[in-house]
Design an enzyme around this catalytic site. Structure first.
Site, PDB file in Angstrom:
ATOM      1  N   ASP A  89       0.918  -1.221  -0.270  1.00  0.00           N
ATOM      2  CA  ASP A  89      -0.119   0.008   0.082  1.00  0.00           C
ATOM      3  C   ASP A  89       0.814   1.354   0.079  1.00  0.00           C
ATOM      4  OD1 ASP A  89      -1.637   1.999   0.455  1.00  0.00           O
ATOM      5  OD2 ASP A  89      -2.412   1.244   2.346  1.00  0.00           O
TER       6      ASP A  89
ATOM      7  N   LYS B 165       3.293  11.084  -3.621  1.00  0.00           N
ATOM      8  CA  LYS B 165       1.964  10.316  -4.481  1.00  0.00           C
ATOM      9  C   LYS B 165       1.172  11.440  -5.139  1.00  0.00           C
ATOM     10  CE  LYS B 165      -1.506   6.840  -3.704  1.00  0.00           C
ATOM     11  NZ  LYS B 165      -1.940   5.764  -2.616  1.00  0.00           N
TER      12      LYS B 165
ATOM     13  N   ASP C 182     -12.952   5.714   2.670  1.00  0.00           N
ATOM     14  CA  ASP C 182     -11.514   5.757   2.947  1.00  0.00           C
ATOM     15  C   ASP C 182     -11.231   7.029   3.488  1.00  0.00           C
ATOM     16  OD1 ASP C 182      -8.823   5.871   3.140  1.00  0.00           O
ATOM     17  OD2 ASP C 182      -8.626   5.032   1.224  1.00  0.00           O
TER      18      ASP C 182
END
Lengths: 107, 624
Positions: free
Chosen positions: B25, B87, B208
């Site tokens: 992840d 990211k 999430d």
């Protein structure tokens, strides 16, 4: 003729079986392969074969086929840690020498 | 002595041939690595027992770098060299970074490749390189924990990641010497961790809520395949915001003014976070805050007070949930499961409100920080070949349609959105003009009908087409999307065999909100788009008719046409030419028909003549 588990190993196996949600026990075996002749087999068991021998140790069914049993008799399966790595260890009195990595052996 | 794991029946491997696989992840704030051992998937801790690895890399002037907690701890003093949240930059071009970069403290330097580079004391680094450093640490941890080299990994990416962002993630893995078995959508991984892929078909909502970002995805499970129906979210909403409102409340209660310095603020935020975490189990938590003058303020925060403070933030997550449902064209009643991901979903109030919203109790049994990595590990285990063959292989779908530009700026969709991957589709195209020897191909992604409303992915040219009359060449365009959602396009002229191809590489990217907007626009503009497409199609057809007519008239107009006939045809063509510039597709269509009618006799005469020419000197028998 017997195969045993240490208590730590038995607890682990029970947990893994519960987590998997199926399976009757743990198969120990050997197969002829590897750099030094023989290699251990460690698998979940869903079906016991007619010729299999079944031992029980700390409430865990240990299943071995007769051919493998000749090489494994007296083995105690342990569970341990080495650094970050962890897993099962065969303490097998029949072993004469192992290859450097310890994954295969000779009797 | 080697340490062994229990295999599935019949799946034992020979020594040194263990198929060691891991799931990673690769998160914005934290990253994790997980693996399946003796049938059990779990995340792997480092030597200090820490499972989470902060996704922060600090570059030192010596050329060395540190990753994780150490880098995170230094981030406050050395923000320029401590790269966090990389990211957000993956697969983004220099242009995108200009807008994103304003919120990030790094200094960007332009580069030749179009990829932005970050200037650090240890040299300039690209986002891909920074990610690779994080992956390297996770790979080393996995290899030490599993006792051997990794056969392959599954890395998770957000469902809204586009081709460029996925390719960048794959490039980072390659740089870290990892064999990527598959990139897996994060919400899909979470659903897999709960074994939902093994269950009956249904619609799953994945909620999430992380430290700094919120995502909600609506997935449909159909015969073992997960389709991402919709995604929505807020890129600046998470647990950190909860800490801030709690800290604000403490300041108010303790009479701390807005002039609190950085150190005091950091301490307050840490206390706020600790209080929030304690209230997951407790109903009330005692607070002891050190004030700047050295004295202490003591108080308490109750669960009820916390709930009141964070309710507005939770409400902010529910509107993307509503939006995602609307985009998916579904109602709350259609949702059969809700999966909770991200540390902030431990807050009981969040679970309660989300449960109320979706009218079902959310899945919370698996640690929400680890659930994505665990799902990835389970998938990696299957892909590495550690499961019997009958175990289902999870498939994914492409998020936006892929196609090429055709005449008139229209998109011809070759692979529609939500097609399961890997997939290969081909379509034949032809030349537009006589003697055309090259063709420009423009690969686009999006749901709209016009190229101008879509995202351009790549352009390339097919050259060396043998000269032929318009429409005679057969150009087969093949789109191939591999299991990771990466696209390759090949164009091949079938009669001559000349071909050209392109692999879609990261050049610049779309933000998640842009992808969302593109999807939403395609629905709201469906009607306009249809009209625009009809108009463009008729315009292109008009061009083709005029072009063909002029070319015919130039060759043999004199031969076959009387002056008045020719005048009539030319008048009809002129009428078409003027209507073509308008926006009434029906009028253009009628004008095309008028031209065809006016020239029908001429076309018939030409055809007869051509047949006579072709047959001259042959006996009738030759044609039987």
């Amino acid at each position: 003729m017997a195969i045993t588990l240490t208590e730590t190993a038995a607890t682990r196996v029970r947990n893994f079986l519960t987590n998997r949600g199926k399976g009757v026990g743990l198969r120990l075996g050997v197969k002829t392969t590897g750099c030094s002749g023989m290699a251990y087999v460690l698998e979940f068991v869903d079906a016991v074969e007619p010729e299999d021998q079944v031992f029980e140790s700390h409430g865990v069914k240990v299943i071995v086929n007769p051919k493998s049993l000749a090489y494994l008799d007296g083995t105690e399966l342990d569970y341990g840690k080495e650094g970050l790595n962890e897993g099962f260890k065969f303490n097998n009195p029949n072993v004469k020498d192992t290859c450097g990595c310890g994954e295969s052996f000779n009797t | 002595m080697a340490l062994l794991q229990i295999s599935e029946p019949g799946q034992s491997t020979a020594p040194h041939q263990h198929r060691l696989a891991a799931g990673i992840d690769l998160g914005t704030t934290n990253s994790l690595v997980a693996s399946v051992r003796s049938g059990q998937a779990d995340t792997l801790p480092d030597a200090e027992g820490q499972h989470l690895l902060p996704s922060v890399v600090r570059y030192l002037p010596t050329g060395e770098h540190v990753v994780g907690f150490e880098a995170k701890a230094a981030a406050a003093q050395d923000p320029l060299n401590s790269i966090a949240s990389v990211k957000r930059l993956m697969g983004r071009g220099v242009e995108d970074v200009k807008t994103l970069g304003a919120q990030l403290p790094y200094s960007f330097v332009p580069s030749d490749s179009g990829m932005p580079r970050i200037h650090t004391a240890g040299g300039d680094v690209s986002p891909v390189e920074v990610s690779a450093e994080i992956l390297n640490v996770l790979r080393a941890r996995a290899e030490l924990s599993l006792g051997g080299e990794l056969t392959g990994v599954v890395i998770t990416v957000p469902a809204y990641f586009d081709d460029a962002q996925r390719q960048a993630t794959k490039d980072a893995a390659k740089l870290a010497n990892l064999n990527v078995l598959r990139l897996l959508n994060e919400p899909t991984a979470a659903a897999v961790a709960y074994g939902l892929d093994q269950k009956n078909d249904g619609v799953i909502a994945v909620y999430d809520l992380g430290g700094g970002t919120f995502d909600v995805s609506i997935l449909r499970l159909n015969k073992g395949v997960f389709e991402v129906l919709a995604t929505a979210g807020d890129t600046a909403l998470g647990g950190d915001d909860m800490d801030r409102v709690i800290a604000g409340w403490i300041m108010q209660q303790a009479g701390i003014g807005d002039d609190a310095d950085h150190k005091q603020m950091r301490r307050l935020l840490r206390d706020a976070c600790a209080a929030k975490e304690a209230l997951t189990d407790a109903d009330s938590v005692a607070l002891n805050i050190e004030l700047m003058n050295g004295s202490h303020w003591e108080g308490a925060l109750t669960r009820a007070q916390l709930n009141e403070l964070i309710d507005p933030l939770i409400a902010q997550t529910l509107s993307p949930c509503r939006r995602a449902l609307r985009d998916a064209g579904l109602k709350v009643a259609d949702i059969s499961e809700v999966v909770m991901v991200g540390g902030s979903t431990r807050v009981p109030r969040v679970r309660e409100r989300v449960g109320e919203f979706f009218k079902c109790s959310p899945r919370v049994d698996i640690d929400p920080d680890k659930v994505v990595a665990i799902g990835a590990a389970i998938q990696a285990d299957v892909l590495a070949g550690n499961k019997p063959d009958d175990e289902m292989l999870l498939l994914d779908v492409i998020p936006l349609s892929l196609g090429i530009e055709t005449m008139g700026g229209l998109i011809e969709k070759i692979i529609p959105r939500n097609t399961t991957i890997p997939v290969s589709r081909a379509q034949d195209f032809t030349t537009f003009k006589d003697g055309q020897t090259a063709m420009a191909l423009h690969v686009c992604q999006g749901e709209r009908e016009l190229v101008s409303d879509s995202r351009s992915l790549a352009r390339f040219e097919l050259r060396g087409i043998p000269p032929m009359v318009a429409g005679a060449a057969r150009i087969r365009v093949t789109f191939q999307v591999d299991a990771d959602g990466l696209l390759g396009v090949t164009a091949r002229e079938e009669t001559s065999g000349v071909q050209a191809s392109i692999q879609v590489k990261p050049s610049y990217g779309l933000s998640d909100t842009e992808v969302e907007t593109m999807l939403r626009d395609s629905m709201t503009h469906a009607h306009d788009d249809m009209g625009a497409r009809r108009l463009r199609e008729q315009q292109v057809e008009a061009d083709r008719v005029i072009e063909a007519l002029q070319s015919a008239l130039a060759t043999d107009g004199e031969l076959f046409l009387a002056d008045d006939e020719r005048a009539r045809i030319e008048a009809a063509a002129a009428e078409l030419d003027s209507l073509r510039r308008g926006d009434d597709h029906r009028a253009i269509k009628r004008a095309i028909e008028a031209v065809e009618k006016a020239s029908a006799d001429y076309v018939a005469r030409r055809m007869d003549a051509n047949i006579r020419k072709a047959m001259a000197g042959h006996a009738v028998e030759d044609f039987k």
